[in-house]
Design a protein around this motif. Structure first.
Motif, mmCIF file in Angstrom:
data_model
loop_
_atom_site.group_PDB
_atom_site.id
_atom_site.type_symbol
_atom_site.label_atom_id
_atom_site.label_comp_id
_atom_site.label_asym_id
_atom_site.label_seq_id
_atom_site.Cartn_x
_atom_site.Cartn_y
_atom_site.Cartn_z
ATOM 1 N N LEU A 191 36.191 -11.100 12.416
ATOM 2 C CA LEU A 191 36.995 -10.477 11.351
ATOM 3 C C LEU A 191 38.051 -9.459 12.229
ATOM 4 C CD1 LEU A 191 33.978 -10.659 9.973
ATOM 5 C CD2 LEU A 191 35.254 -9.928 7.966
ATOM 6 N N TYR A 192 39.248 -9.637 11.728
ATOM 7 C CA TYR A 192 40.441 -8.784 11.938
ATOM 8 C C TYR A 192 40.563 -8.415 13.666
ATOM 9 C CZ TYR A 192 39.951 -8.204 7.235
ATOM 10 O OH TYR A 192 40.062 -8.286 5.649
ATOM 11 N N GLN A 193 40.135 -9.429 14.532
ATOM 12 C CA GLN A 193 40.076 -9.043 15.858
ATOM 13 C C GLN A 193 39.597 -7.834 16.373
ATOM 14 O OE1 GLN A 193 43.596 -9.870 14.530
ATOM 15 N NE2 GLN A 193 42.542 -11.896 14.164
ATOM 16 N N SER A 194 38.628 -7.200 15.433
ATOM 17 C CA SER A 194 38.113 -5.816 15.848
ATOM 18 C C SER A 194 36.992 -6.152 16.531
ATOM 19 C CB SER A 194 37.782 -5.262 14.605
ATOM 20 O OG SER A 194 37.255 -4.107 14.729
ATOM 21 N N PRO A 230 45.128 -8.124 -1.848
ATOM 22 C CA PRO A 230 46.350 -8.053 -0.918
ATOM 23 C C PRO A 230 46.840 -9.269 -0.782
ATOM 24 C CG PRO A 230 44.436 -7.893 0.286
ATOM 25 C CD PRO A 230 43.674 -7.855 -1.141
ATOM 26 N N LEU A 255 37.207 -14.183 0.861
ATOM 27 C CA LEU A 255 36.040 -13.605 1.317
ATOM 28 C C LEU A 255 35.120 -12.988 0.239
ATOM 29 C CD1 LEU A 255 37.633 -11.673 4.164
ATOM 30 C CD2 LEU A 255 36.138 -13.270 4.310
ATOM 31 N N ASP A 256 35.716 -12.651 -1.078
ATOM 32 C CA ASP A 256 35.007 -11.847 -1.968
ATOM 33 C C ASP A 256 34.115 -12.787 -2.976
ATOM 34 O OD1 ASP A 256 37.519 -12.724 -3.035
ATOM 35 O OD2 ASP A 256 37.607 -11.199 -4.311
ATOM 36 N N VAL A 259 32.090 -8.447 1.055
ATOM 37 C CA VAL A 259 32.199 -9.703 1.509
ATOM 38 C C VAL A 259 31.098 -10.658 1.118
ATOM 39 C CG1 VAL A 259 32.506 -11.296 3.813
ATOM 40 C CG2 VAL A 259 33.806 -8.873 3.453
ATOM 41 N N LEU A 268 46.193 -11.879 6.484
ATOM 42 C CA LEU A 268 46.701 -10.755 5.769
ATOM 43 C C LEU A 268 48.260 -10.809 5.826
ATOM 44 C CD1 LEU A 268 44.000 -8.119 5.481
ATOM 45 C CD2 LEU A 268 44.324 -9.837 4.015
ATOM 46 N N ASP A 269 49.064 -10.781 4.861
ATOM 47 C CA ASP A 269 50.375 -10.319 5.170
ATOM 48 C C ASP A 269 50.662 -8.949 5.812
ATOM 49 O OD1 ASP A 269 50.446 -12.516 3.726
ATOM 50 O OD2 ASP A 269 51.964 -11.879 2.074
ATOM 51 N N LYS A 270 49.997 -7.976 5.439
ATOM 52 C CA LYS A 270 50.234 -6.491 6.394
ATOM 53 C C LYS A 270 49.474 -6.599 7.587
ATOM 54 C CE LYS A 270 51.537 -3.486 2.604
ATOM 55 N NZ LYS A 270 50.944 -2.248 2.142
ATOM 56 N N GLY A 271 49.072 -7.549 8.245
ATOM 57 C CA GLY A 271 48.520 -7.618 9.473
ATOM 58 C C GLY A 271 46.878 -7.830 9.430
ATOM 59 N N GLY A 272 46.123 -8.570 10.190
ATOM 60 C CA GLY A 272 44.797 -8.845 10.409
ATOM 61 C C GLY A 272 44.547 -10.165 9.947
#
Lengths: 271, 561
Positions: free
Chosen positions: A60-63, A223, A38-39, A25, A246-250
């Motif tokens: 990032l990513y609700q983590s 992705p 991000l990159d 990132v 992200l389409d796959k979640g996140g």
């Protein structure tokens, strides 16, 4: 300088192996989120002459605890722009720290160069800190069109690295951008080519809503992802917010705040 | 002339009918499956339309090797009566002498007069059979009249072997449905509350007519505190005469404990009813499989068990694999117990395990009757073998099956938590201890414990930094929270740019508690480089329930060189 940069880039591509590691990132500011990038180092919403200072916070990513904090100071003169950035990314017990210095040629010439130096450090609980230095180069070529301009940017990211980064898999890559500017609109196709052959193309649309607002939207692949951001400048204050899904979640979401010199005009910037 | 013939025939028929109106032998079981234990029987039949008193009636038997010598087997009690057109059963516990296996003969007498005679097997003396001897029946089968009460004077023609004896009911019925001789199986035999459970049994149409699926059904019931509680019902299938089918039904694992499962065949006729039972354990207890060394790495195979509850005597435990009979634990001369929390290693070669791992004598025991060799073959993903722990009375304590590729470094297979379902492969992982095993002590990997309720988090992690050094990783164990239970879960690891690294599970329904292990490698098995990663869990949407997502960030230290 241009020839030297091109040579370095070719060498990097020839000897590079793979890239997927720490410090992937580069930028998590709203400007980067809006570009689904991000990159890549982000293209600022507004160009500013003189001094500016900015900060941003990104989740990032609700983590739980995974955030990125960034602070930068910049000075833009008549022919060059200097940016110093501090960034930390991670969660309690695991942090990437990046100190970055950008030196960019500015102006109206057809070819502009820039150089980047970074100090990278990865600090993990219970592990010795690891890191090193990198350097990269970027070339911007600009063609003036009847109703706008066409820019092509080719960069060699992290072309030079110190040995401490070997075990972290920090490898060179080639950011590339083709940007068409016309009036209040800029449309860019951007990518970052990795030595492994992996790419992650994205299409980025910038809209200027008057002098005070900018909207950025993007759609990326590999992705699959979408980005959106907005920035508003009022006086010397600039606020921004962005989101990457992200389409796959996140989801990655961030806000930014900048203090700039009194506006002397201008729009856009360089990648 | 024709009239005289007809009248003569009618007279003969009348005489014959009168003569045959008395009792006849109808079915004989002289060699039940296993020990006789009083399960032999002789069935008489009253072909008359009125009840037949049994005064003076007796059964006598003669050894095929000793023709002419008859031994009284049974005498009717005064007052015994055979109902009209019905069987009268003489059970094994009423016999005065043993009923020998064939070749042999048995006859029915009244006041010394022979009413009927049956010879079975290879008999030479015509005094031991009528016409020709009937076939000898194998173990578990009876010899029975082809039609109840019909006696034409030839044992060979009148009698046939009946694979499923029918004491007290009609022989060779038109409709009859029975469970096979093998006990029904439960998968898993040790389940967890809410875990899908499948019972499977073989059902055979042993009647003379085809059976439609609509004529019968299979009912599964669980033993409750006061009654049998309904579990599941499945409709029957069409069965031709003599055809068998494997029938299964599924329901959810009950609350913890050991209980019996009853399977019943139900049909419109009584002949379509049958019952069989087996044992089920919900939540492994009183001892739990903790570690499995299914590969011999120099000290033989062994398993480690952990006592969830006190055990009075480990000698009451048995160990078996998929094909072996249960082998009792060799606890020595005196009873030996386990306290809750104790570990015990049961080994193929106890001395070798003690020596290699420095364990005291008391920590390792063997089995009686030979070690049930654990198979470690099988293709990737296919079951290699089963390890089953049971109590001496056959009640299961714990059971797990594994695949041959469950371990890749010759380490043992360790249970990640005693609270995780035994049958879920995700509950087990290869040992990461330096010597590849942890017999007699806590395992090297643990699923995170602590509160697993509240909030929307779908996973909790046992650690947030995964160390990979010299290509050896100490995996991170993730455990599903209660928010994930009952949902179909996908768990993926991706880097901070969202690029996929590893899929830990894809759409797996979590009926109960579950764990996932990431060893730091990508989907191709290549160690991922050092850096930060995101483990994203998604409970998939279904039946109107919205999707739920949560993420955990973790770091890989060391990583790909």
């Amino acid at each position: 300088m241009t020839a030297a940069g091109a040579c370095s880039l070719c060498l990097a591509l020839a000897f590079a192996s793979h890239a997927l590691a720490a410090f992937e990132v580069r930028d998590a500011t709203p400007a980067a989120l809006g570009a689904a990038s991000l990159d890549l180092a982000s293209d600022p919403f507004f160009t500013s002459a003189g001094y500016s200072a900015s900060t941003s916070h990104t989740t990032l990513y609700q983590s739980d605890g995974l955030t990125s904090e960034r602070a930068a100071v910049a000075f833009a003169g008549r022919s060059a722009r200097l940016v110093a950035t501090w960034n930390q990314l991670g969660f309690p017990g695991a942090r990437e720290h990046v100190l970055r210095l950008d030196i960019e040629e500015t102006g109206t010439r057809a070819v502009l160069l820039s150089m980047v130096a970074e100090r990278l450090a990865l600090a993990l609980d219970g592990e010795p800190s690891r890191g090193g230095l990198t350097a990269g180069i970027s070339i911007l070529a600009r063609v003036t069109l009847p109703r706008g301009s066409l820019e092509c940017v080719l960069a060699g990211d992290r072309l030079a690295r110190t040995g401490g980064l070997d075990g972290l898999g920090v490898e060179p890559s080639v950011p590339f951008a083709l940007r068409l500017r016309s009036g209040a609109i800029a449309l860019a196709w951007m990518d970052r080519w990795e030595p492994s052959g992996r790419a992650s193309p994205r299409l980025v649309l910038d809209l200027a809503l008057g002098r005070a607002a900018r909207v950025r939207m993007a759609r990326g692949m590999k992705p699959e992802r979408s980005g959106a951001a907005i920035a508003i400048r009022r006086g010397r204050l600039e606020v921004s917010a962005g989101r990457l899904d992200l389409d796959k979640g996140g989801t990655v979401g961030g806000v930014g705040l900048a203090l700039v010199s009194p506006d002397r005009g201008g729009r856009g910037g360089r990648p | 002339m024709l009239l005289r013939v007809v009248l003569f025939g009618a007279l003969l028929f009348a005489l014959a009918s009168t003569a045959r109106a008395d009792l006849v032998l109808n079915e004989v079981l002289y060699d039940p499956d296993g020990a006789d234990d009083g399960r032999e029987f002789v069935e008489l039949w009253n072909p008359d339309s009125i009840a037949a008193p049994l005064t003076g009636v007796a059964l006598e038997t003669s050894d095929g090797a000793r023709p002419g010598a008859w031994t009284v087997l049974w005498r009717a009690d005064a007052g015994d009566v055979a109902a009209p057109h019905a069987p009268f059963l003489v059970g094994g516990d009423q016999f005065l002498a043993a009923l020998q296996n064939g070749p042999d003969a048995i006859r029915l007498t009244r006041a010394g007069a022979v009413l009927d005679l049956l010879g079975y097997g290879d008999l030479a003396d015509p005094g031991q059979y009528e016409g020709a001897p009937a076939s000898d029946a194998g173990s578990g089968s009876s010899v029975a009249r082809v039609a109840d009460g019909l006696d034409t004077g030839s044992n060979r023609d009148d009698w046939a072997v009946e694979a499923e004896p029918t004491p007290g009911v009609a022989n060779h019925p038109d409709a009859r449905l029975r469970f096979g001789r093998a006990r029904p199986t439960l998968s898993p035999s040790v389940c967890w509350p809410g875990e899908p459970l499948t019972a499977r049994a073989n059902v055979r149409n042993s009647g003379r007519l085809p059976l439609a699926g609509s004529q019968w059904r299979l009912v599964g019931e669980l033993e409750g505190t006061a009654s049998w509680e309904p579990g599941a019902v499945v409709a029957g299938v069409t069965l031709a005469p003599g055809e068998s089918a494997s029938v299964s039904l599924s329901w959810m694992g009950p609350a913890s404990g050991a209980l019996r499962v009853r399977l019943r065949l139900e049909g419109a006729e009584d002949a379509l009813a049958d019952t069989t039972m087996t044992w089920l354990r919900s939540v492994a207890a009183p001892v739990v499989l903790s570690e499995i060394a299914f590969r011999n790495t120099g000290s033989g195979e062994w398993i480690e068990i952990w006592a969830r509850e006190a055990v009075d005597d480990v000698g009451a435990l048995t160990v078996a694999d998929a094909v072996s009979s249960p082998r009792p634990v060799d606890r020595g001369a005196a009873p030996r117990g386990l306290r809750p929390g104790d570990y015990l290693v049961i080994a193929q070669d106890p001395a070798a395990v003690r020596s290699r791992y420095g364990l005291p004598d008391s920590a390792v025991v063997g089995v009686i009757g030979g070690w049930p060799s654990l198979n470690d073959g099988g293709g990737p993903g296919s079951a290699a073998d089963l390890v089953a722990l049971a109590l001496a009375d056959g009640v299961p304590a714990d059971a797990m099956s594994y695949t041959g590729d469950a371990t890749v470094r010759d380490g043992t297979l360790e249970r990640l938590s005693f609270d995780l379902p035994s049958g879920d492969p995700g509950s087990w992982s290869e040992c990461v201890a330096p010597d590849g095993a942890t017999p007699g002590r806590a395992n090297s990997l643990h699923a995170p414990g602590g509160p697993l309720v509240g909030g929307h988090a779908l996973l909790v992690a046992g650690a947030r930094v995964l160390s990979v050094h010299a290509r050896e990783a100490v995996p991170i164990v993730f455990r599903a929270t209660e928010a994930a239970h009952g949902r179909r879960l996908t768990v993926r690891v991706h880097d901070l740019l969202g690029r996929p690294v590893r899929t830990l599970t894809e759409g797996q329904r979590l009926a109960t508690d579950a764990a996932f292990v990431w060893d730091g490698s990508d989907d191709a098995g290549v160690p991922a480089p050092a850096g930060l990663y995101v483990v994203q869990a998604e409970a998939l949407p279904e039946d109107g329930v919205a999707p739920l997502r949560s993420s955990l960030s973790i770091a890989v230290a060391g990583g790909r060189p």
